[in-house]
Design an enzyme around this catalytic site. Structure first.
Site, PDB file in Angstrom:
ATOM      1  N   HIS A   1       4.105   1.368   2.321  1.00  0.00           N
ATOM      2  CA  HIS A   1       5.234   0.579   1.804  1.00  0.00           C
ATOM      3  C   HIS A   1       5.817   1.269   0.569  1.00  0.00           C
ATOM      4  O   HIS A   1       7.029   1.297   0.366  1.00  0.00           O
ATOM      5  CB  HIS A   1       4.783  -0.819   1.358  1.00  0.00           C
ATOM      6  CG  HIS A   1       3.992  -1.580   2.373  1.00  0.00           C
ATOM      7  ND1 HIS A   1       2.745  -2.112   2.105  1.00  0.00           N
ATOM      8  CD2 HIS A   1       4.263  -1.898   3.653  1.00  0.00           C
ATOM      9  CE1 HIS A   1       2.299  -2.733   3.184  1.00  0.00           C
ATOM     10  NE2 HIS A   1       3.204  -2.619   4.141  1.00  0.00           N
TER      11      HIS A   1
ATOM     12  N   HIS B   1      -1.906  -0.165  17.708  1.00  0.00           N
ATOM     13  CA  HIS B   1      -3.008  -0.992  17.220  1.00  0.00           C
ATOM     14  C   HIS B   1      -4.312  -0.776  17.986  1.00  0.00           C
ATOM     15  O   HIS B   1      -5.338  -1.368  17.633  1.00  0.00           O
ATOM     16  CB  HIS B   1      -2.604  -2.461  17.227  1.00  0.00           C
ATOM     17  CG  HIS B   1      -1.507  -2.759  16.240  1.00  0.00           C
ATOM     18  ND1 HIS B   1      -0.181  -2.650  16.559  1.00  0.00           N
ATOM     19  CD2 HIS B   1      -1.554  -3.079  14.930  1.00  0.00           C
ATOM     20  CE1 HIS B   1       0.550  -2.926  15.487  1.00  0.00           C
ATOM     21  NE2 HIS B   1      -0.253  -3.174  14.486  1.00  0.00           N
TER      22      HIS B   1
ATOM     23  N   CYS C   1       2.374  -5.695  16.794  1.00  0.00           N
ATOM     24  CA  CYS C   1       3.773  -5.222  16.799  1.00  0.00           C
ATOM     25  C   CYS C   1       4.736  -6.388  16.966  1.00  0.00           C
ATOM     26  O   CYS C   1       5.943  -6.210  16.787  1.00  0.00           O
ATOM     27  CB  CYS C   1       4.019  -4.247  17.935  1.00  0.00           C
ATOM     28  SG  CYS C   1       2.990  -2.796  17.893  1.00  0.00           S
TER      29      CYS C   1
ATOM     30  N   CYS D   1      -2.242  -1.048  23.207  1.00  0.00           N
ATOM     31  CA  CYS D   1      -1.075  -0.758  22.374  1.00  0.00           C
ATOM     32  C   CYS D   1      -1.375   0.542  21.610  1.00  0.00           C
ATOM     33  O   CYS D   1      -2.408   0.635  20.942  1.00  0.00           O
ATOM     34  CB  CYS D   1      -0.828  -1.906  21.389  1.00  0.00           C
ATOM     35  SG  CYS D   1       0.085  -1.367  19.932  1.00  0.00           S
TER      36      CYS D   1
ATOM     37  N   LYS E   1      -6.837   6.393   9.908  1.00  0.00           N
ATOM     38  CA  LYS E   1      -5.826   5.388   9.604  1.00  0.00           C
ATOM     39  C   LYS E   1      -6.239   4.588   8.359  1.00  0.00           C
ATOM     40  O   LYS E   1      -7.411   4.288   8.175  1.00  0.00           O
ATOM     41  CB  LYS E   1      -5.679   4.448  10.817  1.00  0.00           C
ATOM     42  CG  LYS E   1      -4.314   3.808  10.869  1.00  0.00           C
ATOM     43  CD  LYS E   1      -4.137   2.999  12.130  1.00  0.00           C
ATOM     44  CE  LYS E   1      -2.903   2.132  11.933  1.00  0.00           C
ATOM     45  NZ  LYS E   1      -2.369   1.586  13.142  1.00  0.00           N
TER      46      LYS E   1
ATOM     47  N   HIS F   1       0.837  -1.198   0.000  1.00  0.00           N
ATOM     48  CA  HIS F   1       0.000   0.000   0.000  1.00  0.00           C
ATOM     49  C   HIS F   1       0.872   1.248   0.000  1.00  0.00           C
ATOM     50  O   HIS F   1       2.101   1.163  -0.095  1.00  0.00           O
ATOM     51  CB  HIS F   1      -1.003  -0.025   1.162  1.00  0.00           C
ATOM     52  CG  HIS F   1      -0.376  -0.113   2.526  1.00  0.00           C
ATOM     53  ND1 HIS F   1       0.484   0.841   3.017  1.00  0.00           N
ATOM     54  CD2 HIS F   1      -0.474  -1.057   3.505  1.00  0.00           C
ATOM     55  CE1 HIS F   1       0.869   0.527   4.225  1.00  0.00           C
ATOM     56  NE2 HIS F   1       0.322  -0.652   4.552  1.00  0.00           N
TER      57      HIS F   1
ATOM     58  N   LYS G   1      -8.187  -1.745   5.559  1.00  0.00           N
ATOM     59  CA  LYS G   1      -9.082  -2.454   4.650  1.00  0.00           C
ATOM     60  C   LYS G   1     -10.534  -2.226   5.040  1.00  0.00           C
ATOM     61  O   LYS G   1     -11.392  -2.005   4.189  1.00  0.00           O
ATOM     62  CB  LYS G   1      -8.770  -3.953   4.736  1.00  0.00           C
ATOM     63  CG  LYS G   1      -8.134  -4.503   3.472  1.00  0.00           C
ATOM     64  CD  LYS G   1      -8.102  -6.000   3.553  1.00  0.00           C
ATOM     65  CE  LYS G   1      -7.209  -6.572   2.478  1.00  0.00           C
ATOM     66  NZ  LYS G   1      -6.923  -7.975   2.685  1.00  0.00           N
TER      67      LYS G   1
ATOM     68  N   CYS H   1       1.769  -7.557  22.221  1.00  0.00           N
ATOM     69  CA  CYS H   1       0.904  -7.101  21.121  1.00  0.00           C
ATOM     70  C   CYS H   1       1.289  -7.890  19.876  1.00  0.00           C
ATOM     71  O   CYS H   1       2.437  -7.801  19.417  1.00  0.00           O
ATOM     72  CB  CYS H   1       1.072  -5.601  20.879  1.00  0.00           C
ATOM     73  SG  CYS H   1       0.247  -5.086  19.354  1.00  0.00           S
TER      74      CYS H   1
HETATM   75  N1  MSP Z   1       8.284  -6.633   9.051  1.00  0.00           N
HETATM   76  C1  MSP Z   1       8.472  -5.451   9.784  1.00  0.00           C
HETATM   77  C2  MSP Z   1       9.809  -4.798   9.446  1.00  0.00           C
HETATM   78  C3  MSP Z   1      11.003  -5.685   9.585  1.00  0.00           C
HETATM   79  S1  MSP Z   1      12.436  -4.872   9.027  1.00  0.00           S
HETATM   80  C4  MSP Z   1      13.661  -5.920   9.378  1.00  0.00           C
HETATM   81  C5  MSP Z   1       7.370  -4.462   9.478  1.00  0.00           C
HETATM   82  N2  MSP Z   1       6.680  -4.639   8.337  1.00  0.00           N
HETATM   83  S2  MSP Z   1       5.472  -3.727   7.819  1.00  0.00           S
HETATM   84  O1  MSP Z   1       4.933  -4.408   6.670  1.00  0.00           O
HETATM   85  O2  MSP Z   1       4.573  -3.422   8.857  1.00  0.00           O
HETATM   86  O3  MSP Z   1       6.149  -2.427   7.274  1.00  0.00           O
HETATM   87  C6  MSP Z   1       6.326  -1.295   8.097  1.00  0.00           C
HETATM   88  C7  MSP Z   1       6.909  -0.211   7.224  1.00  0.00           C
HETATM   89  O4  MSP Z   1       6.030   0.055   6.106  1.00  0.00           O
HETATM   90  C8  MSP Z   1       7.078   1.131   7.884  1.00  0.00           C
HETATM   91  O5  MSP Z   1       8.230   1.228   8.685  1.00  0.00           O
HETATM   92  C9  MSP Z   1       7.147   2.020   6.664  1.00  0.00           C
HETATM   93  O6  MSP Z   1       8.356   1.825   5.999  1.00  0.00           O
HETATM   94  C10 MSP Z   1       6.019   1.441   5.825  1.00  0.00           C
HETATM   95  N3  MSP Z   1       4.713   1.976   6.207  1.00  0.00           N
HETATM   96  C11 MSP Z   1       3.590   1.249   6.457  1.00  0.00           C
HETATM   97  N4  MSP Z   1       2.559   2.104   6.670  1.00  0.00           N
HETATM   98  C12 MSP Z   1       2.988   3.374   6.599  1.00  0.00           C
HETATM   99  C13 MSP Z   1       2.341   4.636   6.563  1.00  0.00           C
HETATM  100  N5  MSP Z   1       1.036   4.790   6.763  1.00  0.00           N
HETATM  101  N6  MSP Z   1       3.091   5.712   6.286  1.00  0.00           N
HETATM  102  C14 MSP Z   1       4.422   5.633   5.976  1.00  0.00           C
HETATM  103  N7  MSP Z   1       5.035   4.455   5.962  1.00  0.00           N
HETATM  104  C15 MSP Z   1       4.427   3.332   6.517  1.00  0.00           C
HETATM  105  O7  MSP Z   1       7.174  -3.549  10.256  1.00  0.00           O
END
Ligand code: MSP
Length: 526
Positions: free
Chosen positions: A21, A146, A129, A143, A295, A18, A298, A126
């Site tokens: 990412h 979440h 997290c 948390c 936030k 999304h 889905k 949690c």
């Molecule tokens: N799997 C762990 C990370 C392990 S790294 C060794 C994780 N994954 S995650 O799928 O939740 O990805 C989190 C990351 O996705 C955030 O740190 C950021 O890079 C990105 N983002 C997810 N949602 C976001 C927003 N709403 N805004 C900006 N970036 C965010 O955590």
């Protein structure tokens, strides 16, 4: 040669790619292209995080075996980044066998050194997290990320003696002031470290979770999530072979959002210390994208999917918006309205019009043939050139500070200057008098230099647009230095920065105008 190793987080496979990412990945790609363009050797790593309760639960909910489920979503991440043109050099999955072996090797090493012990612990966990929370960290018993009450879990587990490294970590963060940046996150981490640091639970009994990496010293337990995933940043380099770990690891630039600050700023450096590895160069932390409606989720139906954005607006326009709208480090708001407004104002109007006006006049007045420049330049010509040189200097400073929005602002300020130069020199009026034709040719020559400079400066941010501009101008990438990437990644192209006025040889022909960014109608809202 200068090197930079850029990483994105490994994304969990329980959600589809999304906006969040995509932002981190686009920033990583922009940095890679930028450092490549200034002659650095670059390596960009991304991938997926596939073990743990969350994934096992999501797989079960879809009636799939966890590996088959992870295969499907991991493929989706990879193909999304491919379609978006992300120039990653390697895509790692935490289920890759070399990664699992690497994790086991490090676990054994730390265990042998006495930094992993067996003990009992009860705490608030949690699952979102995938970590324990102290009571103090919970907000109204929930948390904060979440908004869910964590589960109380008490069981015998293995622990990493993280507490032992607290002082060493504080020293590192205090002495290397740009280890964690921007500053606000460094301050946050130092504040957190003022409290006593607890040891880190790194295992789960297989009676409760099988979907993890077996501990080499006790197969009744698996490790999962942080102790598994963080090590990817080194395991991928080791897997790529050669001198990658030695050369690239100390140049590591992690990109993450603030949600995973603690694991990257506390768990990870202490793990590195225990494993006898150097620390990363920078932990670069950005803020969160928030939707008008709250936030992104889905259930609210407001998930922004990168491929939909690409199809609807074009990847470069979407990239431009992401990089221009968010000040790296702070939160930003996402709305279609803001996106469309920016596309229409900055891309369709300012940049798009500039390109089409210049190429249209060049076509109409000289059939696309570039007019030579004389040795004497008017003051406004010199000012135009200086403005772009200044923008490039500013851009360089901002890029070093990850201030992408400011870097783009500097370029757009030069674009505005070029649009004003057209109004000031008024080639369309001059052309009416035959005696002025040669001046018109010179003005247009300077404007073609503007476009050529833009094709270079915009490359890291908007690679397709930069390529289109080069094609329109007939700027050939021949004779460029090919710098082989050490790990068989993309070969590097350095675009020579030939001096303004010396590039277009007599008789050079440029193409007619093209609409790079069509104006977008604002959708009607109730
Ligand atoms: N799997 C762990 C990370 C392990 S790294 C060794 C994780 N994954 S995650 O799928 O939740 O990805 C989190 C990351 O996705 C955030 O740190 C950021 O890079 C990105 N983002 C997810 N949602 C976001 C927003 N709403 N805004 C900006 N970036 C965010 O955590």
């Amino acid at each position: 040669m200068e090197r930079i190793y850029i990483t994105t987080p490994l994304y969990y496979v329980n959600a589809e790619p999304h906006l969040g990412h995509t932002y981190t990945t686009v920033v990583a790609d922009t940095l890679k292209r930028y450092y490549q363009s200034i002659g650095c050797e670059t390596f960009l790593l991304t991938g997926t995080d596939e073990h743990g309760d969350k994934i096992a639960q999501a797989a079960q909910a879809s009636g799939m075996d966890p590996k088959a489920y992870a295969d499907r979503v991991s493929r989706l991440f990879r193909s999304t980044w491919d379609t978006c043109g992300i120039a990653y050099d390697y895509f790692i999955r935490t289920t890759d066998s070399y990664h699992k072996e690497f994790v086991q090797k490090i676990l054994q090493k730390i265990y042998d050194a006495g930094d992993i012990y067996f003990g009992e612990y009860g705490g608030f966990y949690c699952y979102g997290c995938e970590r324990f929370y102290t009571e103090k960290e919970l907000v109204d018993g929930k948390c904060p990320d979440h908004q869910k009450e964590p589960d109380y879990i008490s069981e015998k587990n293995y622990f990493f003696r993280m507490s032992r490294y607290r002082d060493q970590l504080i020293d590192a963060i205090e002495s290397r002031t740009d280890l964690i940046r921007p500053e606000r996150y460094r301050t946050e981490v130092l504040a957190f470290l003022r409290e006593p640091l607890e040891d880190l639970c790194i295992s789960r009994p297989i009676s409760r979770l099988q979907w993890g990496i077996p501990l080499p010293f006790d197969t009744n337990y698996v490790t999962y999530v942080w102790f598994d995933a963080l090590l990817n940043y080194v395991s991928a380099l080791e897997h790529c072979g050669g001198d990658a770990v030695q050369n690239l690891w100390p140049k590591a630039n992690h990109l993450i959002a603030k949600d995973i600050l603690k694991p990257h700023a506390v768990y990870w450096p202490t793990m590195l210390m225990a494993a006898g590895l150097p620390l990363y160069e920078h932990l670069n932390v950005h803020g969160y994208w928030v939707m008008d409606s709250g936030k992104m989720s889905k259930s609210l139906g407001n998930v922004v999917r990168p491929l939909e954005m690409k199809d609807r607006f074009g990847m470069d326009a979407f990239r431009y918006f992401l990089l221009r709208e968010m000040a790296f480090g702070q939160d930003a708001k996402f709305s279609l309205e803001a996106l469309i407004t920016r596309i229409n104002a900055d891309l369709a109007n300012n940049l798009g019009n500039l390109v089409s006006r210049i190429l249209a006049m060049q076509q109409k007045y000289f059939d696309g043939v570039v007019h030579p420049l004389g040795p004497e330049w008017a003051k406004e010509d010199q000012d135009l050139k200086n403005k772009f040189a200044h923008a490039e200097i500013e851009l360089t400073g901002y890029m070093a500070d990850l201030q992408f929005h400011r870097a783009l602002e500097a370029v757009w300020s030069a674009i505005d200057h070029a649009n004003r130069y057209i109004v000031q020199t008024a080639p369309y009026t001059l052309y009416k008098d035959e005696a002025n034709r040669s001046r018109v040719g010179e003005v247009l020559h300077h404007l073609l230099e503007v476009l050529r400079t833009l094709s270079r400066l915009l490359g890291p941010f908007m690679p397709d647009t930069a390529r289109d501009l080069k094609t329109l101008l007939g700027v050939v990438d021949s004779g460029l230095e090919q710098v082989p990437s050490s790990m068989g990644g993309n070969s590097l192209l350095r675009i020579p920065n030939q001096e303004w006025g010396k590039y277009f040889q007599s008789g050079h022909v440029v193409q007619g105008p093209k609409i790079l960014f069509p104006r977008i109608e604002m959708p009607v809202t109730e």
